[in-house]
Design a protein around this motif. Structure first.
Motif, short mmCIF file in Angstrom:
data_model
loop_
_atom_site.label_atom_id
_atom_site.label_comp_id
_atom_site.label_asym_id
_atom_site.label_seq_id
_atom_site.Cartn_x
_atom_site.Cartn_y
_atom_site.Cartn_z
N ALA A 1 -5.15 5.99 -3.23
CA ALA A 1 -5.36 6.60 -1.91
C ALA A 1 -6.08 7.94 -2.00
N ASP A 2 -5.85 8.69 -3.07
CA ASP A 2 -6.52 9.97 -3.26
C ASP A 2 -7.62 9.88 -4.32
N HIS B 1 0.84 -1.20 0.00
CA HIS B 1 0.00 0.00 0.00
C HIS B 1 0.88 1.25 0.00
N GLU B 2 1.89 1.26 0.86
CA GLU B 2 2.80 2.40 0.93
C GLU B 2 3.51 2.61 -0.40
N GLY C 1 -3.13 1.63 -2.38
CA GLY C 1 -2.15 2.71 -2.26
C GLY C 1 -2.20 3.64 -3.45
N ALA D 1 1.11 4.04 -3.07
CA ALA D 1 0.86 5.47 -2.84
C ALA D 1 2.05 6.31 -3.27
N THR E 1 2.28 6.68 -7.08
CA THR E 1 1.37 7.70 -7.60
C THR E 1 1.92 9.10 -7.33
#
Length: 324
Positions: A76-77, A44-45, A73, A48, A51
């Motif tokens: 995430a936005d 996930h990290e 991730g 993110a 991106t």
């Protein structure tokens, strides 16, 4: 074109040798950075960060859990043009996402297919789902029930029987057992025969505009077909599911062993079709909710996430670009 390879070294069929072969192959066309996951949530990290860094393509090498974490991730936005394109190389035991995207089960061949597709510009935008659970813990009892933040899933979500099977398999894997079709069959048999839920079903399916369906012990939400595989054999409880439409549900009420086996055989046939008084199927849904009078296990993309008393699920159309 910049790429990030997210590799899970603990995945069932992933090795350092395979990873190195893939890196050399990808480097023929891409500027590749490699990151190996070291703990739960690491993918996930990395997704993110990819991106945020403006990476063009994120390639995952691992199982469906690695794909799920990476996608969450990357998004995430939320979806948008800023999100990299996803490519999936199979490295786990089942690899539902990779197979749904048409990838070879051999990771080296799958990498060659991805490179061919990137050269030809073959990508598509797929729909995903999100799920939020009303978790069931001692803290919730003390402070009132709380909902988890929505989390994306690529191919499946579930509350009840299927998540309980996954929990049992994960417990066996933690003891050193290898993930195999036989392990899932044994876990499923024990959960069905020994668990209380099929005898006292506690769940209710709520679809907007329709009457609630009560007394369920299983509720699967699918975003692709097949829903999963038993070895080479596809299991297709929701043949209408797909990346281009809404979500599909497959739910069952109280049934005996004979009826359960007949339903399983039907989902594994060459022309899967399931029906019956206690079998409930819906498709092309935008949203739904499953509630339970007692805690049930829940899962996303084959990842067990603990006990919950409700699951809210929504479809997210055109959420992510993928290499096909």
């Amino acid at each position: 074109m910049r790429a990030l390879l997210v590799a899970n070294p603990a995945a069932t069929t992933t090795t350092a040798k395979v990873r190195d072969v893939l890196v050399r192959a990808l480097s023929s066309d891409l500027k590749v950075d490699v990151a190996e996951t070291t703990h739960r949530g690491h993918a996930h990290e990395l997704g993110a960060q990819a991106t945020a860094d403006g990476v063009d393509v994120v390639v995952t090498l691992g199982g469906d859990g690695t794909v799920n974490e990476t996608v969450n991730g990357m998004l995430a936005d939320g979806p948008g043009a800023h999100v990299p394109t996803l490519a999936v190389v199979p490295g786990g035991s089942t690899n539902v996402v990779a197979r749904a995207l048409g990838r070879s089960r051999d990771p080296v061949e799958a990498t060659a297919e991805i490179l061919d597709s990137l050269r030809a510009g073959r990508t598509r935008r797929i729909s995903l789902g999100t799920a939020s659970a009303r978790v069931a813990t001692e803290t919730d009892i003390a402070w009132g029930p709380g909902w988890t933040a929505p989390r994306y899933f690529v191919f499946s979500a579930g509350l009840g029987f299927d998540a309980d099977v996954i929990r049992r398999v994960e417990e066996q894997r933690a003891r050193g057992r290898r993930s195999t079709g036989g392990l899932y069959v044994r876990a499923g048999t024990r959960a069905f025969l020994l668990g209380p839920d099929r005898r006292r079903p506690s769940m209710t399916l709520h679809v907007p505009g329709r009457a609630p369906v009560e007394h369920l012990f299983l509720c699967l939400v699918a975003n692709v077909n097949p829903w999963t595989y038993l070895g080479d054999r596809p299991i297709s409880p929701s043949p209408e599911a797909g990346f281009d439409g809404g979500l599909a549900t497959f739910a069952m009420g109280r049934v005996g062993p004979v009826r359960m086996l007949a339903t399983l055989r039907a989902t594994m046939s060459d022309r899967p079709h399931t029906s019956g008084r206690r079998v409930h199927r819906e498709h092309d849904l935008a949203e739904l909710e499953v509630t339970s009078s007692r805690p049930q296990e829940w899962q996303l993309d084959g990842d067990h996430l603990g006990p919950a008393t409700a699951l809210r699920v929504r479809g997210v159309p055109a959420a992510l670009d993928v290499v096909v």
